[in-house]
Design a protein around this motif. Structure first.
Motif, PDB file in Angstrom:
ATOM      1  N   THR A 130       0.803  -1.236   0.000  1.00 58.45           N
ATOM      2  CA  THR A 130       0.000   0.000   0.000  1.00 58.45           C
ATOM      3  C   THR A 130       0.832   1.281   0.000  1.00 58.45           C
ATOM      4  O   THR A 130       0.320   2.347  -0.332  1.00 58.45           O
ATOM      5  N   GLY A 131       2.104   1.165   0.431  1.00 57.82           N
ATOM      6  CA  GLY A 131       2.923   2.360   0.559  1.00 57.82           C
ATOM      7  C   GLY A 131       2.630   3.150   1.838  1.00 57.82           C
ATOM      8  O   GLY A 131       3.208   4.204   2.070  1.00 57.82           O
ATOM      9  N   ILE A 132       1.710   2.606   2.679  1.00 59.90           N
ATOM     10  CA  ILE A 132       1.394   3.250   3.967  1.00 59.90           C
ATOM     11  C   ILE A 132       2.145   2.470   5.049  1.00 59.90           C
ATOM     12  O   ILE A 132       2.160   1.236   5.009  1.00 59.90           O
ATOM     13  N   GLU A 133       2.751   3.167   5.994  1.00 63.11           N
ATOM     14  CA  GLU A 133       3.516   2.440   7.005  1.00 63.11           C
ATOM     15  C   GLU A 133       2.602   1.900   8.107  1.00 63.11           C
ATOM     16  O   GLU A 133       1.946   2.645   8.813  1.00 63.11           O
ATOM     17  N   PHE A 134       2.544   0.570   8.194  1.00 58.18           N
ATOM     18  CA  PHE A 134       1.762  -0.090   9.243  1.00 58.18           C
ATOM     19  C   PHE A 134       2.688  -0.710  10.276  1.00 58.18           C
ATOM     20  O   PHE A 134       3.804  -1.107   9.958  1.00 58.18           O
ATOM     21  N   LYS A 135       2.203  -0.808  11.517  1.00 53.86           N
ATOM     22  CA  LYS A 135       2.899  -1.577  12.566  1.00 53.86           C
ATOM     23  C   LYS A 135       1.858  -2.452  13.246  1.00 53.86           C
ATOM     24  O   LYS A 135       0.668  -2.141  13.216  1.00 53.86           O
ATOM     25  N   SER A 136       2.310  -3.536  13.896  1.00 54.62           N
ATOM     26  CA  SER A 136       1.391  -4.362  14.673  1.00 54.62           C
ATOM     27  C   SER A 136       1.056  -3.663  15.985  1.00 54.62           C
ATOM     28  O   SER A 136       1.888  -2.942  16.529  1.00 54.62           O
ATOM     29  N   MET A 137      -0.130  -3.944  16.507  1.00 51.48           N
ATOM     30  CA  MET A 137      -0.473  -3.427  17.835  1.00 51.48           C
ATOM     31  C   MET A 137       0.416  -4.062  18.900  1.00 51.48           C
ATOM     32  O   MET A 137       0.621  -3.502  19.964  1.00 51.48           O
ATOM     33  N   ALA A 138       0.928  -5.255  18.618  1.00 53.29           N
ATOM     34  CA  ALA A 138       1.870  -5.915  19.535  1.00 53.29           C
ATOM     35  C   ALA A 138       2.827  -6.767  18.725  1.00 53.29           C
ATOM     36  O   ALA A 138       2.422  -7.393  17.736  1.00 53.29           O
ATOM     37  N   GLY A 139       4.081  -6.816  19.164  1.00 54.58           N
ATOM     38  CA  GLY A 139       5.092  -7.603  18.452  1.00 54.58           C
ATOM     39  C   GLY A 139       4.731  -9.075  18.359  1.00 54.58           C
ATOM     40  O   GLY A 139       5.005  -9.744  17.367  1.00 54.58           O
ATOM     41  N   SER A 140       4.072  -9.584  19.407  1.00 57.21           N
ATOM     42  CA  SER A 140       3.766 -11.018  19.457  1.00 57.21           C
ATOM     43  C   SER A 140       2.722 -11.447  18.427  1.00 57.21           C
ATOM     44  O   SER A 140       2.523 -12.643  18.217  1.00 57.21           O
ATOM     45  N   PHE A 141       2.068 -10.487  17.767  1.00 57.36           N
ATOM     46  CA  PHE A 141       1.071 -10.857  16.749  1.00 57.36           C
ATOM     47  C   PHE A 141       1.705 -11.580  15.556  1.00 57.36           C
ATOM     48  O   PHE A 141       1.004 -12.211  14.775  1.00 57.36           O
ATOM     49  N   TRP A 142       3.035 -11.456  15.408  1.00 54.24           N
ATOM     50  CA  TRP A 142       3.679 -11.995  14.203  1.00 54.24           C
ATOM     51  C   TRP A 142       3.343 -13.463  13.958  1.00 54.24           C
ATOM     52  O   TRP A 142       3.126 -13.895  12.818  1.00 54.24           O
ATOM     53  N   SER A 143       3.266 -14.244  15.047  1.00 56.55           N
ATOM     54  CA  SER A 143       3.048 -15.684  14.853  1.00 56.55           C
ATOM     55  C   SER A 143       1.630 -15.991  14.376  1.00 56.55           C
ATOM     56  O   SER A 143       1.386 -17.011  13.737  1.00 56.55           O
ATOM     57  N   LEU A 144       0.693 -15.079  14.660  1.00 59.17           N
ATOM     58  CA  LEU A 144      -0.680 -15.269  14.176  1.00 59.17           C
ATOM     59  C   LEU A 144      -0.767 -15.022  12.674  1.00 59.17           C
ATOM     60  O   LEU A 144      -1.563 -15.648  11.979  1.00 59.17           O
ATOM     61  N   TYR A 145       0.081 -14.122  12.167  1.00 60.37           N
ATOM     62  CA  TYR A 145       0.127 -13.908  10.718  1.00 60.37           C
ATOM     63  C   TYR A 145       0.639 -15.190  10.045  1.00 60.37           C
ATOM     64  O   TYR A 145       0.160 -15.565   8.972  1.00 60.37           O
ATOM     65  N   VAL A 146       1.606 -15.843  10.690  1.00 58.49           N
ATOM     66  CA  VAL A 146       2.153 -17.103  10.163  1.00 58.49           C
ATOM     67  C   VAL A 146       1.065 -18.182  10.190  1.00 58.49           C
ATOM     68  O   VAL A 146       0.861 -18.909   9.212  1.00 58.49           O
ATOM     69  N   GLU A 147       0.350 -18.288  11.326  1.00 55.82           N
ATOM     70  CA  GLU A 147      -0.733 -19.282  11.459  1.00 55.82           C
ATOM     71  C   GLU A 147      -1.793 -19.085  10.371  1.00 55.82           C
ATOM     72  O   GLU A 147      -2.254 -20.048   9.760  1.00 55.82           O
ATOM     73  N   ALA A 148      -2.201 -17.833  10.147  1.00 51.31           N
ATOM     74  CA  ALA A 148      -3.289 -17.552   9.205  1.00 51.31           C
ATOM     75  C   ALA A 148      -2.941 -18.025   7.787  1.00 51.31           C
ATOM     76  O   ALA A 148      -3.766 -18.659   7.118  1.00 51.31           O
TER      77      ALA A 148
END
Length: 356
Positions: A130-148
């Motif tokens: 998108t060219g828009i800078e996004f961040k996670s609300m929490a660092g630990s969310f990363w593994s849920l992106y992997v699960e999905a």
């Protein structure tokens, strides 16, 4: 299978405790002075392996969900209803309390940063697209992106080709990742960066869980072992490259621990004790909220508590409070939201686990 599921709940509890120990006593030593005394203690330093335990548990239970689903869409709907309610509640909680913790820059309470978690998509991928800078609300969310992404892929393989192609099919994204450095040299850097962010390197852990499940049901074939062994080699080589050859030891220990828990009654009994299963029950919500709220609170406390001795105990106090918040989310808020999404009024039976 019931006793086994109980011990998997306990293993979820153990996994979240490992991750919390890692975050409280090793990961953020530059922000928390007391952690310089604990950051090299193996039980804390390798606590991140709790996430790999979660991945193996997910791999184990995924066939149960697939076997009970009538179609790919119904499978994805079940997984979404399992993961979304707690993610929504945790994201909102982090968003609304984020402003109370200006001390820690990892707190990112901006409306746009709710998006990655709510659509289970890596913020770096969203930023690239998108060219828009996004961040996670929490660092630990990363593994849920992997699960999905794992659910999208294994569901597609299962419902298109059948279960016997699931393990070989999961090897494909890992091989794609291995080939990515070659592709990068040919000049497709953006494509490769997107692939790298999907977390395919972790699929070997899901595959171990899948294989143990198939073994328990007498469906394991020699080919499966060869595929999983090859996948683990890819994964281990990645860790050796990034963290040194000694990392192989804790990686093997965690893998063997998971497998052994199905064969040794004593291990099963220990993991089934109330302490572990109670934490396991709320482990998903606990996992989502623990890192940001715990570290930010500890940074705040450290301003007022000058004693490192007292600070060493504070993570236990803070984590206990957060556990009760996670318990309330899991027991009441999550089922309520899930039923609203399903269009039901009846309270649902609580489900347990971190993304599984």
């Amino acid at each position: 299978m019931h006793a086994r599921i109980t011990h998997l709940d306990g293993m979820r509890g153990l996994a979240i405790l490992m991750v919390i120990g890692y975050h409280a006593y090793a990961r953020w030593a530059e922000l928390l002075p007391y952690a310089t005394a604990t950051e090299h203690i193996p039980v804390f330093a390798y606590g991140w392996l709790g996430v790999e335990l979660f991945f193996m548990i997910s791999g184990f239970v995924i066939f149960m969900t697939l076997d009970k689903s009538v179609s790919y869409i119904s499978f994805l709907k079940k997984r979404w209803l399992r993961l979304f309610p707690a993610m929504f509640i945790a994201s909102m909680l982090l968003y609304f309390v984020g402003g109370l913790f200006p001390e820690w820059s990892a707190m990112t309470p901006q409306v746009k940063n709710l998006l990655p978690g709510l659509i289970f998509t890596n913020p770096e991928t969203l930023s690239q697209l998108t060219g828009i800078e996004f961040k996670s609300m929490a660092g630990s969310f990363w593994s849920l992106y992997v699960e999905a992404v794992f659910y999208l892929i294994i569901g597609a393989i299962y419902f298109t080709f059948g279960r016997k192609y699931c393990l070989p099919g999961l090897l494909v994204p890992m091989l794609l990742l291995s080939a990515s450095s070659v592709l990068k040299s040919l000049g497709y850097p953006l494509f490769i960066d997107v692939i790298a962010k999907f977390g395919f390197i972790h699929y070997s852990w899901f595959m171990v869980g899948c294989l143990v499940y198939e073994r328990m049901h007498g469906r394991d074939k020699l080919l499966h072992y060869a595929i999983v062994a090859f996948a683990m080699l890819i994964n281990f080589s990645y860790y050796v490259k990034n963290a040194g050859v000694m990392t192989i030891i804790p990686l093997l220990v965690v893998m063997l621990f998971f497998i052994a828990s199905f064969y040794f009654k004593q291990m099963e009994r220990i993991l089934s004790v109330r302490f572990f299963t109670a934490i396991g029950f709320a482990s998903y919500a606990f996992y989502l909220i623990h890192e940001n709220l715990m570290i930010a609170t500890l940074i705040k406390l450290n301003v007022y508590i000058k004693s490192e001795g007292i600070m060493l105990f504070m993570p236990i106090v803070v984590a206990t409070v957060l556990y009760y918040i996670a318990f309330l989310i899991t027991k009441y808020a999550e089922p309520t939201l899930r039923n609203m999404l399903k269009g039901k009024r009846v309270p649902a039976a609580p489900q347990s686990g971190a993304g599984a």
